[in-house]
Design an enzyme around this catalytic site. Structure first.
Site, PDB file in Angstrom:
ATOM      1  N   HIS A 109      -0.138 -11.123  -4.976  1.00  0.00           N
ATOM      2  CA  HIS A 109       1.225 -10.652  -4.732  1.00  0.00           C
ATOM      3  C   HIS A 109       2.274 -11.593  -5.324  1.00  0.00           C
ATOM      4  CE1 HIS A 109      -0.582  -7.717  -2.147  1.00  0.00           C
ATOM      5  NE2 HIS A 109      -1.036  -8.623  -1.315  1.00  0.00           N
ATOM      6  N   ASP A 168      -3.169  -2.758  -5.101  1.00  0.00           N
ATOM      7  CA  ASP A 168      -2.128  -3.724  -4.725  1.00  0.00           C
ATOM      8  C   ASP A 168      -1.155  -3.958  -5.874  1.00  0.00           C
ATOM      9  OD1 ASP A 168      -2.862  -4.204  -2.104  1.00  0.00           O
ATOM     10  OD2 ASP A 168      -3.914  -6.079  -2.529  1.00  0.00           O
ATOM     11  N   HIS A 217      -9.238  -2.216  -5.329  1.00  0.00           N
ATOM     12  CA  HIS A 217      -8.156  -2.475  -4.378  1.00  0.00           C
ATOM     13  C   HIS A 217      -7.130  -3.435  -4.962  1.00  0.00           C
ATOM     14  CE1 HIS A 217      -6.038  -2.567  -0.600  1.00  0.00           C
ATOM     15  NE2 HIS A 217      -5.880  -3.865  -0.804  1.00  0.00           N
ATOM     16  N   HIS A 246       0.833  -1.214   0.000  1.00  0.00           N
ATOM     17  CA  HIS A 246       0.000   0.000   0.000  1.00  0.00           C
ATOM     18  C   HIS A 246       0.864   1.259   0.000  1.00  0.00           C
ATOM     19  CE1 HIS A 246      -3.470  -2.475   2.007  1.00  0.00           C
ATOM     20  NE2 HIS A 246      -3.164  -2.887   0.784  1.00  0.00           N
TER      21      HIS A 246
END
Length: 305
Positions: A264, A241, A237, A78
């Site tokens: 991720h 990310d 969101h 973030h």
């Protein structure tokens, strides 16, 4: 010349670690041109500096985690996303715990912090990684891809099959040539499912998670009392990310990013695949500002801020 950027002054905040539930002090300091973004565990003796690079990302199961010599800094995505959104090239990030504070679960607090410190240009050319041939990674039905594009745009598709998510839209695309990161992305909060939170707490994680820093869903609905910040906040969101995950490549990307159910780990695998193929990218600077992609022009910084 399109120039590198840092902040003007030192700025500090205190928040809660998402997984530890403990108080974390975060200090941001200006850094010299060419320094990059460096995280420092100031609670260790001696302190350990961990540059934000694709190769330093280790654990990616729940967040992007930087690792070096046994030291860790978790949940960097973030803050890295906010740095990308504001065009910050060089920064020292001092933290006295092994995770960045979660704040409200979005990048908005970090944007505010960076803007409060002031942003200044430096006397060195801003460097970019321009993708010159497609690079793609897959994991089952998950996909992440970078393609040549003179600018920076992202397209993301999620598949959560949950009533609250289904009605908000599962695909979002954004091009920063004409769209504001601060307005359209920065405020999108992280989200999770109540049963997953309980499972994590049973193994000592998510102790700092709450309705104040995440959108929490049960089997049928959203448990938060407040409304969504965007109609499609969930997929936005994931874009937030992704911007943070991609920024650990070291420079802003001139490329188009496309993802389906990526996270991720796959985002980091994409960066490693890109860097492993020297024919897939080039490092570029722009001596004339007007020749740079519109998304990165200083006079249009609000379009990427």
């Amino acid at each position: 010349m399109l120039k590198q950027r840092t902040i003007k002054s030192v700025v500090k905040t205190v928040g809660i670690g998402l997984h530890s539930g403990r108080k974390v002090t975060l200090t941001l300091r200006p850094a010299a041109p060419g320094n990059g973004i460096i995280f420092t565990r100031v609670d260790l003796d001696p302190a350990v500096e961990i540059p934000a690079t694709a190769s330093a990302i280790g654990d990616t199961r729940l967040a992007s985690v930087l690792q070096k010599d046994g030291a860790r800094v978790s949940t960097v995505e973030h803050l890295m996303s906010a740095c990308a959104g504001l065009g910050i090239d060089n920064l020292y990030v001092d933290v006295d715990a092994e995770e960045i504070p979660i704040m409200d679960g979005s990048a908005a607090s970090f944007v505010f912090l960076l803007q409060s410190a002031g942003i200044e240009e430096q006397g060195a050319a801003k460097r970019f990684i321009r993708v010159i041939k497609p690079v793609e990674v897959r994991d089952g039905d998950k996909l992440a891809r970078l393609e040549p594009y003179f600018g920076f745009k992202l397209s993301f598709t999620i598949e959560f099959r949950h009533p609250a998510v289904d009605k908000t839209g599962q695909t979002f695309e954004i091009d920063f040539a004409d769209t504001s990161y601060t307005r359209e992305i920065a405020r999108a909060r992280t989200f999770g499912f109540a049963h997953e939170v309980e499972m994590l707490r049973e193994i000592g994680l998510a102790r700092g998670g709450s309705l104040d820093n995440a959108i929490v869903l049960d089997e049928h609905r959203m448990l938060n009392n407040d409304e969504l910040r965007y109609g499609d906040e969930f997929v936005r969101h994931k874009i937030l990310d992704a911007i943070g995950d991609l920024y650990v490549v070291g420079y802003p990307l001139i490329a188009a990013y496309t993802a389906h159910k990526s996270g991720h780990g796959l985002n980091n695998a994409l960066l490693r695949a890109l860097l492993a193929d020297e024919a897939a990218y080039e490092i570029v600077t722009f001596d004339k500002v007007e020749e740079a992609p519109r998304a990165f022009l200083p006079q249009l910084q609000p379009a990427f801020s």
